[in-house]
Design a protein around this motif. Structure first.
Motif, PDB file in Angstrom:
ATOM      1  N   ASP A 188       0.820  -1.206   0.000  1.00 34.84           N
ATOM      2  CA  ASP A 188       0.000   0.000   0.000  1.00 34.84           C
ATOM      3  C   ASP A 188       0.857   1.261   0.000  1.00 34.84           C
ATOM      4  OD1 ASP A 188      -2.442  -1.302  -0.027  1.00 34.84           O
ATOM      5  OD2 ASP A 188      -2.472  -1.509   2.152  1.00 34.84           O
ATOM      6  N   VAL A 189       2.152   1.130  -0.287  1.00 30.66           N
ATOM      7  CA  VAL A 189       3.039   2.297  -0.295  1.00 30.66           C
ATOM      8  C   VAL A 189       2.483   3.342  -1.259  1.00 30.66           C
ATOM      9  CG1 VAL A 189       4.513   1.325  -2.117  1.00 30.66           C
ATOM     10  CG2 VAL A 189       5.422   3.080  -0.588  1.00 30.66           C
ATOM     11  N   PRO A 190       2.488   4.632  -0.870  1.00 30.88           N
ATOM     12  CA  PRO A 190       2.010   5.677  -1.780  1.00 30.88           C
ATOM     13  C   PRO A 190       2.792   5.691  -3.092  1.00 30.88           C
ATOM     14  CG  PRO A 190       2.227   6.552   0.447  1.00 30.88           C
ATOM     15  CD  PRO A 190       2.847   5.185   0.464  1.00 30.88           C
ATOM     16  N   ILE A 191       2.063   5.785  -4.196  1.00 31.40           N
ATOM     17  CA  ILE A 191       2.668   5.821  -5.528  1.00 31.40           C
ATOM     18  C   ILE A 191       2.289   7.138  -6.190  1.00 31.40           C
ATOM     19  CG2 ILE A 191       2.714   4.777  -7.834  1.00 31.40           C
ATOM     20  CD1 ILE A 191       2.043   2.102  -6.499  1.00 31.40           C
ATOM     21  N   ILE A 192       3.304   7.893  -6.602  1.00 33.98           N
ATOM     22  CA  ILE A 192       3.094   9.112  -7.383  1.00 33.98           C
ATOM     23  C   ILE A 192       3.513   8.811  -8.814  1.00 33.98           C
ATOM     24  CG2 ILE A 192       3.673  11.545  -7.692  1.00 33.98           C
ATOM     25  CD1 ILE A 192       4.358  11.686  -4.726  1.00 33.98           C
TER      26      ILE A 192
ATOM     27  N   GLY B  71      -4.239   6.097 -14.593  1.00 33.25           N
ATOM     28  CA  GLY B  71      -3.235   5.924 -13.545  1.00 33.25           C
ATOM     29  C   GLY B  71      -3.855   5.789 -12.171  1.00 33.25           C
ATOM     30  N   LEU B  72      -4.869   6.616 -11.867  1.00 31.46           N
ATOM     31  CA  LEU B  72      -5.544   6.549 -10.575  1.00 31.46           C
ATOM     32  C   LEU B  72      -6.330   5.250 -10.432  1.00 31.46           C
ATOM     33  CD1 LEU B  72      -6.749  10.245 -10.396  1.00 31.46           C
ATOM     34  CD2 LEU B  72      -5.016   9.198  -8.932  1.00 31.46           C
ATOM     35  N   GLU B  73      -6.975   4.827 -11.511  1.00 32.17           N
ATOM     36  CA  GLU B  73      -7.725   3.572 -11.461  1.00 32.17           C
ATOM     37  C   GLU B  73      -6.805   2.385 -11.238  1.00 32.17           C
ATOM     38  OE1 GLU B  73      -9.822   3.664 -15.183  1.00 32.17           O
ATOM     39  OE2 GLU B  73     -11.677   4.318 -14.218  1.00 32.17           O
ATOM     40  N   THR B  74      -5.580   2.483 -11.721  1.00 32.15           N
ATOM     41  CA  THR B  74      -4.629   1.388 -11.577  1.00 32.15           C
ATOM     42  C   THR B  74      -4.087   1.301 -10.162  1.00 32.15           C
ATOM     43  OG1 THR B  74      -4.004   1.661 -13.896  1.00 32.15           O
ATOM     44  CG2 THR B  74      -2.506   0.394 -12.543  1.00 32.15           C
ATOM     45  N   GLY B  75      -4.181   2.397  -9.395  1.00 24.95           N
ATOM     46  CA  GLY B  75      -3.750   2.348  -8.005  1.00 24.95           C
ATOM     47  C   GLY B  75      -2.835   3.463  -7.567  1.00 24.95           C
ATOM     48  N   ALA B  76      -2.504   4.405  -8.470  1.00 24.70           N
ATOM     49  CA  ALA B  76      -1.657   5.522  -8.075  1.00 24.70           C
ATOM     50  C   ALA B  76      -2.401   6.427  -7.099  1.00 24.70           C
ATOM     51  CB  ALA B  76      -1.213   6.319  -9.302  1.00 24.70           C
ATOM     52  N   ASP B  77      -1.640   7.044  -6.183  1.00 29.20           N
ATOM     53  CA  ASP B  77      -2.235   7.948  -5.203  1.00 29.20           C
ATOM     54  C   ASP B  77      -2.202   9.396  -5.667  1.00 29.20           C
ATOM     55  OD1 ASP B  77      -2.627   6.209  -2.598  1.00 29.20           O
ATOM     56  OD2 ASP B  77      -0.717   5.629  -3.482  1.00 29.20           O
ATOM     57  N   ASP B  78      -1.302   9.698  -6.586  1.00 29.74           N
ATOM     58  CA  ASP B  78      -1.145  11.066  -7.064  1.00 29.74           C
ATOM     59  C   ASP B  78      -0.586  10.992  -8.483  1.00 29.74           C
ATOM     60  OD1 ASP B  78      -1.076  13.811  -7.147  1.00 29.74           O
ATOM     61  OD2 ASP B  78       0.335  14.060  -5.497  1.00 29.74           O
ATOM     62  N   TYR B  79      -0.627  12.130  -9.185  1.00 35.33           N
ATOM     63  CA  TYR B  79      -0.251  12.152 -10.590  1.00 35.33           C
ATOM     64  C   TYR B  79       0.386  13.504 -10.876  1.00 35.33           C
ATOM     65  CZ  TYR B  79      -0.756  10.647 -15.474  1.00 35.33           C
ATOM     66  OH  TYR B  79      -0.518  10.214 -16.752  1.00 35.33           O
ATOM     67  N   LEU B  80       1.624  13.495 -11.364  1.00 34.11           N
ATOM     68  CA  LEU B  80       2.357  14.736 -11.613  1.00 34.11           C
ATOM     69  C   LEU B  80       2.867  14.753 -13.046  1.00 34.11           C
ATOM     70  CD1 LEU B  80       3.459  17.327 -10.316  1.00 34.11           C
ATOM     71  CD2 LEU B  80       5.521  16.052  -9.696  1.00 34.11           C
TER      72      LEU B  80
ATOM     73  N   ARG C 163       3.266  12.250   5.118  1.00 36.66           N
ATOM     74  CA  ARG C 163       2.509  12.678   6.303  1.00 36.66           C
ATOM     75  C   ARG C 163       1.239  11.863   6.443  1.00 36.66           C
ATOM     76  NH1 ARG C 163       3.817  17.899   4.564  1.00 36.66           N
ATOM     77  NH2 ARG C 163       1.717  18.210   3.713  1.00 36.66           N
ATOM     78  N   ARG C 164       0.550  11.672   5.341  1.00 31.25           N
ATOM     79  CA  ARG C 164      -0.700  10.924   5.384  1.00 31.25           C
ATOM     80  C   ARG C 164      -0.448   9.460   5.709  1.00 31.25           C
ATOM     81  NH1 ARG C 164      -3.149  10.475   0.708  1.00 31.25           N
ATOM     82  NH2 ARG C 164      -5.181  10.161   1.654  1.00 31.25           N
ATOM     83  N   ALA C 165       0.583   8.891   5.087  1.00 31.26           N
ATOM     84  CA  ALA C 165       0.874   7.474   5.303  1.00 31.26           C
ATOM     85  C   ALA C 165       1.329   7.211   6.732  1.00 31.26           C
ATOM     86  CB  ALA C 165       1.926   6.990   4.317  1.00 31.26           C
ATOM     87  N   ARG C 166       1.986   8.192   7.340  1.00 32.48           N
ATOM     88  CA  ARG C 166       2.460   8.041   8.718  1.00 32.48           C
ATOM     89  C   ARG C 166       1.432   8.516   9.731  1.00 32.48           C
ATOM     90  NH1 ARG C 166       8.842   9.985   8.190  1.00 32.48           N
ATOM     91  NH2 ARG C 166       9.528   8.243   6.873  1.00 32.48           N
ATOM     92  N   GLY C 167       0.248   8.874   9.261  1.00 33.09           N
ATOM     93  CA  GLY C 167      -0.827   9.263  10.163  1.00 33.09           C
ATOM     94  C   GLY C 167      -0.679  10.634  10.743  1.00 33.09           C
TER      95      GLY C 167
ATOM     96  N   LYS D  82     -13.307  -7.308   8.894  1.00 31.46           N
ATOM     97  CA  LYS D  82     -12.382  -7.786   7.856  1.00 31.46           C
ATOM     98  C   LYS D  82     -11.625  -6.602   7.273  1.00 31.46           C
ATOM     99  CE  LYS D  82     -15.428 -11.630   6.616  1.00 31.46           C
ATOM    100  NZ  LYS D  82     -16.236 -12.269   5.542  1.00 31.46           N
ATOM    101  N   PRO D  83     -10.284  -6.717   7.151  1.00 31.19           N
ATOM    102  CA  PRO D  83      -9.491  -5.581   6.672  1.00 31.19           C
ATOM    103  C   PRO D  83      -9.795  -5.230   5.224  1.00 31.19           C
ATOM    104  CG  PRO D  83      -8.139  -7.562   6.877  1.00 31.19           C
ATOM    105  CD  PRO D  83      -9.448  -7.883   7.499  1.00 31.19           C
ATOM    106  N   LEU D  84      -9.769  -3.937   4.942  1.00 26.03           N
ATOM    107  CA  LEU D  84      -9.944  -3.425   3.587  1.00 26.03           C
ATOM    108  C   LEU D  84      -8.578  -3.007   3.042  1.00 26.03           C
ATOM    109  CD1 LEU D  84     -13.031  -1.135   4.248  1.00 26.03           C
ATOM    110  CD2 LEU D  84     -13.054  -3.315   3.015  1.00 26.03           C
ATOM    111  N   ASN D  85      -8.282  -3.396   1.831  1.00 26.00           N
ATOM    112  CA  ASN D  85      -7.003  -3.065   1.209  1.00 26.00           C
ATOM    113  C   ASN D  85      -7.148  -1.733   0.481  1.00 26.00           C
ATOM    114  OD1 ASN D  85      -4.413  -3.183   0.208  1.00 26.00           O
ATOM    115  ND2 ASN D  85      -4.957  -4.538  -1.496  1.00 26.00           N
ATOM    116  N   LEU D  86      -6.849  -0.623   1.180  1.00 21.58           N
ATOM    117  CA  LEU D  86      -7.041   0.713   0.633  1.00 21.58           C
ATOM    118  C   LEU D  86      -5.709   1.396   0.376  1.00 21.58           C
ATOM    119  CD1 LEU D  86      -9.839   2.064   3.017  1.00 21.58           C
ATOM    120  CD2 LEU D  86     -10.134   0.797   0.880  1.00 21.58           C
TER     121      LEU D  86
END
Length: 242
Positions: free
Chosen positions: A84-88, A102-111, A129-133, A161-165
């Motif tokens: 679940d590591v953030p992907i830009i 790109g977002l549908e494939t699983g990217a978190d951001d797009y530059l 920051r978001r990933a570390r809460g 049950k855990p959700l893979n987000l």
């Protein structure tokens, strides 16, 4: 494969995997990030990126879309099955269709290229920051019916049950959960999900809602939890079925 060595990072240092086939751009980007305290590993192919991501833990992956052999979309899709590591996603192709894909494939951001190094660094730090809460002051668990979210661990469960987000999906769902029963417009959601790209376009909210429904709903085409209010926005239901 050409890559920077793995120095012992300072405690809390951001570790980034940069996947870029343009060696000059990769070198300049890595140098800038390293000058600002980021530990950077560089790879030039999708195959090497998958191998490196499997061996080391990274805080963010910067993934070029146009790669030789396995392209960025394929690499992103496979990474999402592992982590679940953030992907830009970073690419010269900035059309809306490419960003949506790109977002549908699983990217978190797009530059899109060309980009400002300062903006890239800001987006990396925001994702971390978001990933570390640490995206906001409130870190208490949020429960809405069968749904439970823990901002500290970025874990979400439905019926236990855990959700893979992805990190963006978690942030979006958290915003909706904290305001359950209230309709939020796309503009409100973009503003409330802190740490996302400043240039995120309106339709990206629809993409993420679609992906969330695939993970939340028994029947995504007839959602009982994450509802659409036509012409207004989206709402997390709090009544029966929620």
């Amino acid at each position: 494969m050409e890559q920077t060595p793995h120095p012992a990072p300072e405690e809390g240092a951001i570790q980034v995997l940069l996947v870029e086939d343009d060696e000059r751009l990769a070198r300049l980007t890595a140098r800038y990030l390293q000058e600002h305290g980021v530990v950077v590993t560089v790879t030039h192919t999708g195959t090497d990126a998958l191998s490196e991501a499997g061996r080391h833990g990274f805080d963010v992956i910067l993934l070029d879309l146009m790669l030789p052999g396995r392209d960025g979309l394929e690499v992103c899709r496979e990474l999402r099955t592992r982590t679940d590591v953030p992907i830009i996603m970073v690419t010269a192709r900035g059309e809306e269709a490419d960003r949506v894909l790109g977002l549908e494939t699983g990217a978190d951001d797009y530059l899109p290229k060309p980009y400002s190094s300062r903006e890239l660094l800001a987006r990396i730090r925001a994702q971390v920051r978001r990933a570390r809460g640490k995206a906001g002051p409130a870190l208490q668990p949020v429960q809405v019916g069968r749904l439970m979210l823990d901002p500290r661990s970025l874990r979400a469960t439905l019926d236990g049950k855990p959700l893979n987000l992805t990190t963006y999906e978690f942030g979006l769902l958290r915003v909706l959960a904290e305001r359950a029963g209230r309709v939020l417009s796309r503009e409100q959601l973009l503003d409330l999900v802190k740490g996302s790209a400043e240039e995120v376009f309106d339709r990206s909210v629809d993409v993420h809602i679609f992906r969330l429904r695939q993970k939340l709903e028994a029947d995504p085409r007839n959602p009982s939890l994450l509802k659409t209010v036509r012409g207004v926005g989206y709402m997390l239901a709090v009544g029966e079925g929620a």
